[in-house]
Design a protein around this motif. Structure first.
Motif, PDB file in Angstrom:
ATOM      1  N   TYR A 172       0.818  -1.209   0.000  1.00 31.42           N
ATOM      2  CA  TYR A 172       0.000   0.000   0.000  1.00 31.42           C
ATOM      3  C   TYR A 172       0.858   1.267   0.000  1.00 31.42           C
ATOM      4  O   TYR A 172       0.563   2.224  -0.740  1.00 31.42           O
ATOM      5  N   SER A 173       1.909   1.288   0.808  1.00 34.35           N
ATOM      6  CA  SER A 173       2.714   2.500   0.937  1.00 34.35           C
ATOM      7  C   SER A 173       3.307   2.969  -0.393  1.00 34.35           C
ATOM      8  O   SER A 173       3.125   4.133  -0.771  1.00 34.35           O
ATOM      9  N   PRO A 174       4.017   2.120  -1.155  1.00 36.94           N
ATOM     10  CA  PRO A 174       4.558   2.612  -2.432  1.00 36.94           C
ATOM     11  C   PRO A 174       3.487   2.904  -3.469  1.00 36.94           C
ATOM     12  O   PRO A 174       3.674   3.786  -4.323  1.00 36.94           O
ATOM     13  N   LEU A 175       2.370   2.184  -3.424  1.00 36.21           N
ATOM     14  CA  LEU A 175       1.287   2.503  -4.345  1.00 36.21           C
ATOM     15  C   LEU A 175       0.748   3.901  -4.058  1.00 36.21           C
ATOM     16  O   LEU A 175       0.583   4.727  -4.964  1.00 36.21           O
ATOM     17  N   ARG A 176       0.484   4.167  -2.783  1.00 32.23           N
ATOM     18  CA  ARG A 176      -0.075   5.457  -2.381  1.00 32.23           C
ATOM     19  C   ARG A 176       0.904   6.598  -2.640  1.00 32.23           C
ATOM     20  O   ARG A 176       0.518   7.656  -3.160  1.00 32.23           O
ATOM     21  N   ARG A 177       2.176   6.385  -2.295  1.00 33.51           N
ATOM     22  CA  ARG A 177       3.182   7.445  -2.438  1.00 33.51           C
ATOM     23  C   ARG A 177       3.560   7.710  -3.890  1.00 33.51           C
ATOM     24  O   ARG A 177       4.116   8.769  -4.206  1.00 33.51           O
ATOM     25  N   ASN A 178       3.275   6.764  -4.771  1.00 32.74           N
ATOM     26  CA  ASN A 178       3.628   6.943  -6.179  1.00 32.74           C
ATOM     27  C   ASN A 178       2.413   7.152  -7.068  1.00 32.74           C
ATOM     28  O   ASN A 178       2.484   6.938  -8.279  1.00 32.74           O
ATOM     29  N   GLY A 179       1.314   7.569  -6.465  1.00 27.92           N
ATOM     30  CA  GLY A 179       0.184   8.073  -7.235  1.00 27.92           C
ATOM     31  C   GLY A 179      -0.762   7.053  -7.806  1.00 27.92           C
ATOM     32  O   GLY A 179      -1.533   7.368  -8.727  1.00 27.92           O
ATOM     33  N   CYS A 180      -0.756   5.810  -7.284  1.00 29.36           N
ATOM     34  CA  CYS A 180      -1.731   4.826  -7.780  1.00 29.36           C
ATOM     35  C   CYS A 180      -3.147   5.344  -7.544  1.00 29.36           C
ATOM     36  O   CYS A 180      -3.509   5.750  -6.447  1.00 29.36           O
ATOM     37  N   GLY A 181      -3.954   5.313  -8.590  1.00 23.46           N
ATOM     38  CA  GLY A 181      -5.329   5.791  -8.498  1.00 23.46           C
ATOM     39  C   GLY A 181      -5.920   5.940  -9.874  1.00 23.46           C
ATOM     40  O   GLY A 181      -5.370   5.429 -10.864  1.00 23.46           O
ATOM     41  N   PRO A 182      -7.039   6.622  -9.983  1.00 22.33           N
ATOM     42  CA  PRO A 182      -7.663   6.832 -11.290  1.00 22.33           C
ATOM     43  C   PRO A 182      -6.675   7.440 -12.282  1.00 22.33           C
ATOM     44  O   PRO A 182      -5.918   8.355 -11.948  1.00 22.33           O
ATOM     45  N   GLY A 183      -6.672   6.890 -13.495  1.00 24.54           N
ATOM     46  CA  GLY A 183      -5.785   7.401 -14.533  1.00 24.54           C
ATOM     47  C   GLY A 183      -4.431   6.728 -14.606  1.00 24.54           C
ATOM     48  O   GLY A 183      -3.621   7.067 -15.476  1.00 24.54           O
ATOM     49  N   THR A 184      -4.157   5.772 -13.718  1.00 28.42           N
ATOM     50  CA  THR A 184      -2.845   5.123 -13.713  1.00 28.42           C
ATOM     51  C   THR A 184      -2.951   3.654 -14.127  1.00 28.42           C
ATOM     52  O   THR A 184      -3.961   2.996 -13.901  1.00 28.42           O
ATOM     53  N   SER A 185      -1.853   3.172 -14.715  1.00 34.51           N
ATOM     54  CA  SER A 185      -1.701   1.759 -15.058  1.00 34.51           C
ATOM     55  C   SER A 185      -0.552   1.212 -14.223  1.00 34.51           C
ATOM     56  O   SER A 185       0.548   1.763 -14.251  1.00 34.51           O
ATOM     57  N   VAL A 186      -0.808   0.113 -13.494  1.00 35.15           N
ATOM     58  CA  VAL A 186       0.153  -0.391 -12.518  1.00 35.15           C
ATOM     59  C   VAL A 186       0.424  -1.868 -12.761  1.00 35.15           C
ATOM     60  O   VAL A 186      -0.505  -2.660 -12.960  1.00 35.15           O
TER      61      VAL A 186
END
Length: 361
Positions: A172-186
Motif C-alpha cells: 500500500y505505501s509505495p502505491l499510495r506514495r507513487n500516485g496509484c489511483g484513477p488514470g494510472t496503469s500499474v
C-alpha cells in the motif's frame, strides 16, 4: 491483566527455519510506560520471518521469536499511552521503534520507517538503554512501543487484518506514495503473498489498469479474480515484452531474486515511469540493469520500506470501506513449524495466518 510469562516459538539457530522452532519462555524487552502488552490472537507468517530464522539478511540475534503481523487484545497499557485502552483490539507491524524526536525529519513527517537515528524491528533487534531484545508474535504475548501499536477498526476481521500489517502496508505505501489511483496503469511483479495485496490495493485505490506479472501461467486465474485486468506469464507468453512495452506508469516488484533480467521489466514502463523494489533477497543484491535503460526513457528506480503508522491506519480504514479481503489460510498456533515448512516450499495461496484458539479476540 499483565502478561507475566512470555512464551512462544523460539528460533535458536539458523536450522530453526527447517521446522525446528521450539516452544519455550523468554524475557521480553524491559517494560516502559510507553509500551503495550498484547495477548496475541493472530499472527501472519511473512517471508521476513524465514529470512530472519535462517540469518539470510545478516546474522540474527538468537534466540528469536519472529512474527510481525500481530493482532490481539491490549492487556497492559503504559501510563504515557493515550490512543490505546485496556481491552482494545490492536495490531503491530514490522517496525517496533524510531527516535520520535521533534527534530527528526522522518518521524515528524509520517516517515518513521525511514528513521536513521534509532530504528528497531518488531523482533530480533537490540534496543538502546539496556531495554533488551524485541520479540515478535509467534507467541502468547507481545510487548511493543505504543507508537507502533495500531487500533484495528470495526468491520475488519482479525485474521484478515494480520497480514495487512506487513505484507499489506508494504504494498500500500509505495502505491499510495507513487500516485496509484484513477488514470494510472500499474504492474505488480511477482504475485505471491505480497503481490496479491498489490492487486487488491490497486483495485481499492481505483487504478485504471492492473497487470499481474509472474513467470508461470498457473496464477493467471487467481490474479484476474483478485481484480487484475491482465496477466503476463513471462516464461510462456510469446512476445510479451513487445506487446506490453511502454504501457505502465508504475511497477511494484516483490521479487526476492537477483537473477532476473530487470531491463526487460523496465521497458514495460512509460516514459519517466517508476519501478519500486520491495522484495529483499538474501544478500541484498539488486538485479543487474544497464544505466542506458534509465537514460533512454527517464525511468526512475526506487525502494520502499514497511510504511508508517499513519499509513497503516489509512490502509486499514480503506480496507473496511472497500471490503478488501486477502486470500488467507489459517493454521493453528501449535502447527507453526509445519506452517513455516509449507511457506518455505511456496505452497501459500496467498498468506498464512497463525490463529490461537481461546485468545481474547
Amino acid at each position: 491483566m499483565a502478561a507475566n510469562i512470555f512464551e512462544g516459538w523460539v528460533g535458536k539457530t539458523p536450522d530453526s527455519v527447517n521446522g525446528k522452532m521450539e516452544w519455550g519462555t523468554y524475557e521480553p524487552k524491559k517494560w516502559t510506560e510507553d509500551d503495550v502488552d498484547i495477548e496475541v490472537s493472530h499472527c501472519g507468517i511473512c517471508a521476513s520471518d524465514l529470512h530472519t530464522l535462517r540469518s539470510g539478511w545478516g546474522e540474527t540475534i538468537y534466540p528469536c521469536v519472529v512474527g510481525h503481523e500481530i493482532v490481539g487484545t491490549a492487556i497492559r497499557v503504559g501510563t504515557n499511552v493515550k490512543h490505546i485502552q485496556l481491552g482494545d483490539r490492536v495490531g503491530v507491524g514490522a517496525q517496533g521503534r524510531s527516535c520520535l524526536r521533534s527534530s527528526c525529519p522522518d518521524c515528524t513527517t509520517d516517515r518513521e520507517s525511514y528513521c536513521f537515528v534509532d530504528r528497531a524491528n518488531t523482533y530480533a533487534s537490540e534496543l538502546p538503554n539496556n531495554e533488551g531484545i524485541t520479540y515478535g508474535g509467534y507467541a502468547k504475548y507481545n510487548r511493543s512501543h505504543s507508537h507502533f501499536v495500531i487500533p484495528i477498526p470495526e468491520g475488519l476481521d482479525s485474521a484478515n487484518a494480520a497480514p495487512m500489517l506487513c505484507a499489506g502496508i508494504t504494498m500500500y505505501s509505495p502505491l499510495r506514495r507513487n500516485g496509484c489511483g484513477p488514470g494510472t496503469s500499474v504492474g505488480i511483479l511477482g504475485v505471491g503473498g505480497l503481490g496479491h495485496f498489490g492487486v487488491l490495493f490497486c483495485k481499492a485505490l481505483g487504478a485504471d489498469r492492473i497487470v499481474g506479472i509472474s513467470r508461470n501461467a498457473d496464477k493467471r486465474d487467481d490474479v484476474l479474480k483478485l481484480g487484475a485486468d491482465d496477466y503476463i506469464a513471462t516464461e510462456t507468453d510469446v512476445g510479451w515484452q513487445e506487446k506490453h512495452k511502454a504501457s505502465l506508469d508504475l511497477i511494484i516488484s516483490t521479487i526476492s531474486s537477483d537473477s532476473i533480467n530487470l531491463s526487460e521489466y523496465l521497458w514495460l514502463l512509460k516514459t519517466q515511469g517508476t519501478f519500486v523494489q520491495v522484495g529483499a533477497p538474501d544478500g541484498g543484491k539488486l538485479p543487474p540493469f544497464s544505466v542506458f535503460d534509465l537514460l533512454a526513457r527517464g525511468f526512475n528506480i526506487g525502494g520502499s520500506g514497511c510504511g508508517s503508522p499513519a499509513e497503516i491506519r489509512e490502509m486499514l480504514q480503506l480496507a473496511v470501506e472497500k471490503k478488501v479481503e486477502p486470500w488467507i489460510q489459517k493454521w493453528p498456533f501449535d502447527q507453526a513449524n509445519e506452517a513455516i515448512l509449507s511457506m518455505n516450499s511456496g505452497e501459500a495461496r496467498y498468506r498464512y495466518v497463525l490463529e490461537r484458539v481461546g485468545a481474547s479476540t
